[in-house]
Design a protein around this motif. Sequence first.
Motif, PDB file in Angstrom:
ATOM      1  N   GLN A  55       1.084  -1.271  -0.073  1.00 36.84           N
ATOM      2  CA  GLN A  55      -0.110  -0.210  -0.135  1.00 36.84           C
ATOM      3  C   GLN A  55       0.873   1.193  -0.049  1.00 36.84           C
ATOM      4  O   GLN A  55       0.776   2.250  -0.489  1.00 36.84           O
ATOM      5  N   ARG A  58       2.140   1.566  -3.526  1.00 39.90           N
ATOM      6  CA  ARG A  58       0.861   2.169  -4.247  1.00 39.90           C
ATOM      7  C   ARG A  58       0.832   3.746  -4.166  1.00 39.90           C
ATOM      8  O   ARG A  58       0.617   4.507  -5.136  1.00 39.90           O
ATOM      9  N   ARG A  85      -1.808 -13.524  -6.871  1.00 39.35           N
ATOM     10  CA  ARG A  85      -2.849 -14.024  -7.385  1.00 39.35           C
ATOM     11  C   ARG A  85      -2.561 -15.451  -7.703  1.00 39.35           C
ATOM     12  O   ARG A  85      -3.302 -16.472  -7.856  1.00 39.35           O
ATOM     13  N   TRP A  94      -1.554 -11.862   4.174  1.00 39.43           N
ATOM     14  CA  TRP A  94      -2.512 -11.461   3.087  1.00 39.43           C
ATOM     15  C   TRP A  94      -3.743 -12.303   3.422  1.00 39.43           C
ATOM     16  O   TRP A  94      -3.709 -13.599   3.596  1.00 39.43           O
ATOM     17  N   SER A  95      -4.826 -11.588   3.343  1.00 41.62           N
ATOM     18  CA  SER A  95      -6.084 -12.533   3.424  1.00 41.62           C
ATOM     19  C   SER A  95      -6.673 -12.503   1.837  1.00 41.62           C
ATOM     20  O   SER A  95      -6.295 -11.743   1.115  1.00 41.62           O
ATOM     21  N   GLU A  96      -7.565 -13.398   1.667  1.00 37.14           N
ATOM     22  CA  GLU A  96      -8.154 -13.745   0.239  1.00 37.14           C
ATOM     23  C   GLU A  96      -8.941 -12.534   0.004  1.00 37.14           C
ATOM     24  O   GLU A  96      -8.701 -12.335  -1.337  1.00 37.14           O
ATOM     25  N   SER A  97      -9.590 -11.746   0.695  1.00 32.55           N
ATOM     26  CA  SER A  97     -10.309 -10.673   0.347  1.00 32.55           C
ATOM     27  C   SER A  97      -9.241  -9.530  -0.161  1.00 32.55           C
ATOM     28  O   SER A  97      -9.351  -8.787  -1.304  1.00 32.55           O
ATOM     29  N   GLU A  98      -8.097  -9.486   0.629  1.00 33.03           N
ATOM     30  CA  GLU A  98      -7.089  -8.285   0.188  1.00 33.03           C
ATOM     31  C   GLU A  98      -6.500  -8.683  -1.078  1.00 33.03           C
ATOM     32  O   GLU A  98      -6.456  -7.665  -1.975  1.00 33.03           O
ATOM     33  N   LYS A 100      -7.730 -10.662  -3.569  1.00 31.49           N
ATOM     34  CA  LYS A 100      -8.949 -10.326  -4.785  1.00 31.49           C
ATOM     35  C   LYS A 100      -9.010  -8.845  -4.894  1.00 31.49           C
ATOM     36  O   LYS A 100      -9.366  -8.457  -6.016  1.00 31.49           O
ATOM     37  N   ALA A 101      -8.841  -7.916  -3.948  1.00 27.61           N
ATOM     38  CA  ALA A 101      -9.058  -6.650  -4.135  1.00 27.61           C
ATOM     39  C   ALA A 101      -8.101  -5.935  -4.817  1.00 27.61           C
ATOM     40  O   ALA A 101      -8.116  -4.889  -5.256  1.00 27.61           O
ATOM     41  N   LEU A 102      -6.903  -6.497  -4.870  1.00 18.76           N
ATOM     42  CA  LEU A 102      -5.481  -5.866  -5.389  1.00 18.76           C
ATOM     43  C   LEU A 102      -5.756  -5.436  -7.094  1.00 18.76           C
ATOM     44  O   LEU A 102      -6.394  -6.540  -7.502  1.00 18.76           O
ATOM     45  N   GLU A 103      -5.276  -4.617  -7.599  1.00 16.93           N
ATOM     46  CA  GLU A 103      -5.132  -4.250  -8.822  1.00 16.93           C
ATOM     47  C   GLU A 103      -3.980  -3.623  -9.262  1.00 16.93           C
ATOM     48  O   GLU A 103      -3.147  -3.216  -8.504  1.00 16.93           O
TER      49      GLU A 103
END
Length: 112
Positions: A55, A58, A85, A94-98, A100-103
């Motif tokens: 973060q 980014r 990924r 890292w959580s799965e939701s974190e 999945k939210a990455l771009e």
Amino acid sequence: MALAPITWVMMLGSIVLLWGVGGWAMYRTLTDEDRKLDLIRRQGTIDTYSPTALQDLRNWIENNPGDPYYEEAVDRHDECVEVLRENEEPFYDWSESEIKALETIGEESAAD
């Protein structure tokens, strides 16, 4: 000249504290490195940034588009996102939701 008992206590306490902290730090470092090596053997790669570090990277990328290191930072960011990924087990927390939210940023920049 004999040393006072408090001096002996302080010297022994300092030695125990120094070796204790040093030993714990060495144990922790070697345990982490063993885990990294195990992940690399099983998955081929590991994530290179923690959630906070990615973060921060980014944020730096978004705030420094004209910096000479911009492209390299984008590449490092996107590489970490792709690895997260692809791999089943991340090294950092890292959580799965974190994940999945990455771009990726490079695809966004290319589309602009």
